[in-house]
Write a protein that holds these residues in place. Structure first.
Motif, PDB file in Angstrom:
ATOM      1  N   VAL A   1      -1.296  -0.838  -4.663  1.00  0.00           N
ATOM      2  CA  VAL A   1      -0.158   0.064  -4.813  1.00  0.00           C
ATOM      3  C   VAL A   1      -0.428   1.290  -3.944  1.00  0.00           C
ATOM      4  N   VAL A   2       0.401   1.489  -2.927  1.00  0.00           N
ATOM      5  CA  VAL A   2       0.230   2.595  -1.986  1.00  0.00           C
ATOM      6  C   VAL A   2       1.242   3.681  -2.322  1.00  0.00           C
ATOM      7  N   HIS A   3       0.772   4.918  -2.457  1.00  0.00           N
ATOM      8  CA  HIS A   3       1.658   6.036  -2.769  1.00  0.00           C
ATOM      9  C   HIS A   3       2.210   6.647  -1.483  1.00  0.00           C
ATOM     10  N   PRO A   4       3.378   7.302  -1.555  1.00  0.00           N
ATOM     11  CA  PRO A   4       4.012   7.845  -0.335  1.00  0.00           C
ATOM     12  C   PRO A   4       3.150   8.848   0.411  1.00  0.00           C
ATOM     13  N   ILE A   5       2.348   9.648  -0.304  1.00  0.00           N
ATOM     14  CA  ILE A   5       1.530  10.646   0.369  1.00  0.00           C
ATOM     15  C   ILE A   5       0.536   9.993   1.324  1.00  0.00           C
ATOM     16  N   VAL A   6       0.097   8.777   0.991  1.00  0.00           N
ATOM     17  CA  VAL A   6      -0.840   8.056   1.866  1.00  0.00           C
ATOM     18  C   VAL A   6      -0.136   7.666   3.169  1.00  0.00           C
ATOM     19  N   LEU A   7       1.104   7.194   3.062  1.00  0.00           N
ATOM     20  CA  LEU A   7       1.866   6.842   4.260  1.00  0.00           C
ATOM     21  C   LEU A   7       2.111   8.066   5.136  1.00  0.00           C
TER      22      LEU A   7
ATOM     23  N   GLU B   1      -7.981   4.723  -7.714  1.00  0.00           N
ATOM     24  CA  GLU B   1      -8.647   4.087  -8.834  1.00  0.00           C
ATOM     25  C   GLU B   1      -8.383   2.586  -8.805  1.00  0.00           C
ATOM     26  N   ILE B   2      -9.301   1.837  -9.416  1.00  0.00           N
ATOM     27  CA  ILE B   2      -9.158   0.385  -9.543  1.00  0.00           C
ATOM     28  C   ILE B   2      -9.089   0.048 -11.020  1.00  0.00           C
ATOM     29  N   SER B   3      -8.011  -0.621 -11.415  1.00  0.00           N
ATOM     30  CA  SER B   3      -7.829  -0.994 -12.817  1.00  0.00           C
ATOM     31  C   SER B   3      -7.380  -2.445 -12.893  1.00  0.00           C
TER      32      SER B   3
ATOM     33  N   ASP C   1      -4.948   1.322  -6.992  1.00  0.00           N
ATOM     34  CA  ASP C   1      -3.938   2.378  -7.009  1.00  0.00           C
ATOM     35  C   ASP C   1      -4.380   3.463  -6.033  1.00  0.00           C
ATOM     36  N   ILE C   2      -3.794   3.458  -4.832  1.00  0.00           N
ATOM     37  CA  ILE C   2      -4.194   4.374  -3.755  1.00  0.00           C
ATOM     38  C   ILE C   2      -3.327   5.626  -3.840  1.00  0.00           C
ATOM     39  N   THR C   3      -3.937   6.742  -4.218  1.00  0.00           N
ATOM     40  CA  THR C   3      -3.195   7.987  -4.444  1.00  0.00           C
ATOM     41  C   THR C   3      -3.446   9.041  -3.381  1.00  0.00           C
ATOM     42  N   ALA C   4      -4.477   8.893  -2.558  1.00  0.00           N
ATOM     43  CA  ALA C   4      -4.794   9.902  -1.542  1.00  0.00           C
ATOM     44  C   ALA C   4      -5.556   9.248  -0.403  1.00  0.00           C
ATOM     45  N   SER C   5      -5.679   9.984   0.689  1.00  0.00           N
ATOM     46  CA  SER C   5      -6.411   9.477   1.851  1.00  0.00           C
ATOM     47  C   SER C   5      -6.795  10.648   2.729  1.00  0.00           C
ATOM     48  N   PHE C   6      -7.718  10.408   3.630  1.00  0.00           N
ATOM     49  CA  PHE C   6      -8.063  11.418   4.633  1.00  0.00           C
ATOM     50  C   PHE C   6      -8.507  10.713   5.905  1.00  0.00           C
ATOM     51  N   ALA C   7      -8.307  11.403   7.038  1.00  0.00           N
ATOM     52  CA  ALA C   7      -8.625  10.842   8.342  1.00  0.00           C
ATOM     53  C   ALA C   7     -10.116  10.940   8.608  1.00  0.00           C
ATOM     54  N   VAL C   8     -10.607  10.011   9.429  1.00  0.00           N
ATOM     55  CA  VAL C   8     -12.017   9.973   9.811  1.00  0.00           C
ATOM     56  C   VAL C   8     -12.096   9.830  11.330  1.00  0.00           C
ATOM     57  N   PRO C   9     -12.967  10.604  11.996  1.00  0.00           N
ATOM     58  CA  PRO C   9     -13.136  10.425  13.449  1.00  0.00           C
ATOM     59  C   PRO C   9     -13.580   8.999  13.770  1.00  0.00           C
TER      60      PRO C   9
ATOM     61  N   PHE D   1     -11.313 -11.845   6.150  1.00  0.00           N
ATOM     62  CA  PHE D   1     -10.301 -11.091   5.411  1.00  0.00           C
ATOM     63  C   PHE D   1      -9.319 -12.045   4.742  1.00  0.00           C
ATOM     64  N   LYS D   2      -8.985 -11.717   3.508  1.00  0.00           N
ATOM     65  CA  LYS D   2      -7.975 -12.465   2.765  1.00  0.00           C
ATOM     66  C   LYS D   2      -6.845 -11.532   2.380  1.00  0.00           C
ATOM     67  N   HIS D   3      -5.660 -12.061   2.468  1.00  0.00           N
ATOM     68  CA  HIS D   3      -4.475 -11.244   2.190  1.00  0.00           C
ATOM     69  C   HIS D   3      -4.278 -11.067   0.695  1.00  0.00           C
ATOM     70  N   MET D   4      -3.744  -9.883   0.322  1.00  0.00           N
ATOM     71  CA  MET D   4      -3.346  -9.668  -1.073  1.00  0.00           C
ATOM     72  C   MET D   4      -2.068  -8.847  -1.093  1.00  0.00           C
ATOM     73  N   PRO D   5      -1.249  -9.006  -2.149  1.00  0.00           N
ATOM     74  CA  PRO D   5       0.057  -8.340  -2.187  1.00  0.00           C
ATOM     75  C   PRO D   5      -0.086  -6.821  -2.179  1.00  0.00           C
ATOM     76  N   SER D   6       0.904  -6.163  -1.581  1.00  0.00           N
ATOM     77  CA  SER D   6       0.947  -4.704  -1.556  1.00  0.00           C
ATOM     78  C   SER D   6       2.363  -4.237  -1.868  1.00  0.00           C
ATOM     79  N   GLU D   7       2.451  -3.075  -2.461  1.00  0.00           N
ATOM     80  CA  GLU D   7       3.742  -2.489  -2.792  1.00  0.00           C
ATOM     81  C   GLU D   7       3.651  -0.971  -2.697  1.00  0.00           C
ATOM     82  N   ILE D   8       4.822  -0.334  -2.659  1.00  0.00           N
ATOM     83  CA  ILE D   8       4.898   1.119  -2.593  1.00  0.00           C
ATOM     84  C   ILE D   8       5.242   1.633  -3.983  1.00  0.00           C
ATOM     85  N   GLY D   9       4.375   2.475  -4.534  1.00  0.00           N
ATOM     86  CA  GLY D   9       4.601   3.054  -5.857  1.00  0.00           C
ATOM     87  C   GLY D   9       4.471   4.560  -5.799  1.00  0.00           C
ATOM     88  N   ALA D  10       5.150   5.242  -6.718  1.00  0.00           N
ATOM     89  CA  ALA D  10       5.134   6.706  -6.708  1.00  0.00           C
ATOM     90  C   ALA D  10       5.262   7.247  -8.120  1.00  0.00           C
ATOM     91  N   LEU D  11       4.630   8.378  -8.343  1.00  0.00           N
ATOM     92  CA  LEU D  11       4.816   9.104  -9.588  1.00  0.00           C
ATOM     93  C   LEU D  11       6.129   9.874  -9.530  1.00  0.00           C
TER      94      LEU D  11
END
Length: 343
Positions: free
Chosen positions: A26-32, A57-59, A64-72, A170-180
């Motif tokens: 589940v990817v949150h909009p802030i990550v995009l 978090e993983i449940s 549940d991906i709620t944040a991200s940051f860039a890396v060189p 790599f194996k594929h797994m479903p993804s969706e866009i979720g938001a609080l």
């Protein structure tokens, strides 16, 4: 290479000691938004890609991906085995994020792809130093179709059964866009700067329906392509996909039922009648406006002609008065000169 770290390099302890079986992401909009901003700042108008870390978090297998940051990150376009990822920067950024929200842990990484590259499995190996089962999300920063701009994978060992040792793939797994709720409000305010969603017009509704139909057409095309490749023996049969397709066909309504056909006919006739009446009313209103416009134009032309005639009449009267005044002046001069002649 970046995955060959020195023995004394500081490495964070894995955030999850037990290897989790990934189910979905589940990817949150802030990550995009962060990924798009990262790409526009670093690799805009180039063929390069950007890489960052995903926090959340993983449940029960759900990431549940709620944040991200860039890396060189740098890589050699000619040799995919040569790449560099600044893990020191990664650890410092994660330590600062942990001070803000201790519940957010490193659960994966992202790139702007747009596809998996040969060196990605080595990058995933580096990320496994911080979490046992990281998810790999490819974010499409330049989407062409209406599909979700995320594609999620996870690395797993796979044996081909030919006696060789298993290899990571790599194996594929479903993804969706979720938001609080707070994120939904923020996204709505952001979209209002692009398009006013509060105004619903017929054109907007038709555009939305066309986009939905195009998306459905793309999905049906993918299903058709997959089934043809299975029939031709190019792809192995996947029973899980077949079960899902069977569920889709089972959910389709049976249009051969007489009651359903009659109900659809009544509904279609009612909608056609409403459209027909609306067209007639629109034509009558347009004709009424045309007649009113003609009457207004006729009155304006008539008023303009009257003003022109009035102006010509005033000009003629002024000339006549001037001519009469000239004649009276000449007559007075003659009468004045006559007594002088008699003398």
């Amino acid at each position: 290479m970046a995955d060959d770290l020195p023995l004394n390099a500081p490495v964070l302890a894995p955030t999850h000691s037990v290897r989790t079986v990934p189910k979905d992401v589940v990817v949150h909009p802030i990550v995009l938004l962060n990924a798009v901003d990262h790409y526009n700042r670093v690799a805009r108008d180039t063929k390069r890609r950007v890489v960052g870390i995903l926090l959340g978090e993983i449940s029960k297998g759900t990431y549940d991906i709620t944040a991200s940051f860039a890396v060189p990150f740098e890589e050699d376009e000619k040799d995919p085995s040569i790449w560099f990822l600044d893990h020191n920067f990664l650890e410092n950024m994660h330590a600062m994020f942990k001070k803000v929200n201790a519940r957010e842990k490193i659960i994966g990484w992202y790139s702007t792809g747009p596809r998996i590259r040969p060196g990605d499995i080595n990058i995933d190996k580096l990320i496994r130093r911080y979490t046992p089962t990281p998810c790999y999300v490819i974010i499409d920063v330049k989407p062409v179709s209406m599909k979700i701009p995320t594609t999620a994978y996870y690395a797993a060992e796979e044996s081909k059964g030919d006696g060789n040792p298993p290899q990571w793939t790599f194996k594929h797994m479903p993804s969706e866009i979720g938001a609080l709720e707070a994120e939904e409000v923020g996204v709505e305010h952001l979209l209002r700067d692009v398009k006013d969603t509060t105004i619903s017009t017929l054109a907007n509704q038709v555009t939305s329906k066309l986009a939905a139909i195009r998306g459905l057409q793309e999905r049906l095309g993918e299903i058709d392509t997959y089934l043809k490749q299975v029939l031709d023996g190019k792809l192995p049969i996947n029973h899980q996909i077949m079960y899902m397709l069977q569920d889709v066909f089972n959910l389709l309504p049976n249009i051969a039922v007489e009651e359903l056909v009659r109900a659809m006919s009544i509904k279609t006739n009612d909608m056609s009648l409403a459209i027909y009446l609306a067209s007639i009313i629109r034509s009558v209103v347009a004709l009424h406006n045309l007649i009113n416009n003609k009457l207004v134009n006729k009155e304006r032309e008539k008023s303009a002609e009257e003003k022109e005639k009035e102006r010509e009449r005033e000009s003629k009267d002024a000339k006549e008065k001037k001519s009469a005044a000239g004649k009276e002046g000449a007559k007075a001069e003659k009468e004045k000169d006559k007594p002088n002649a008699d003398k």
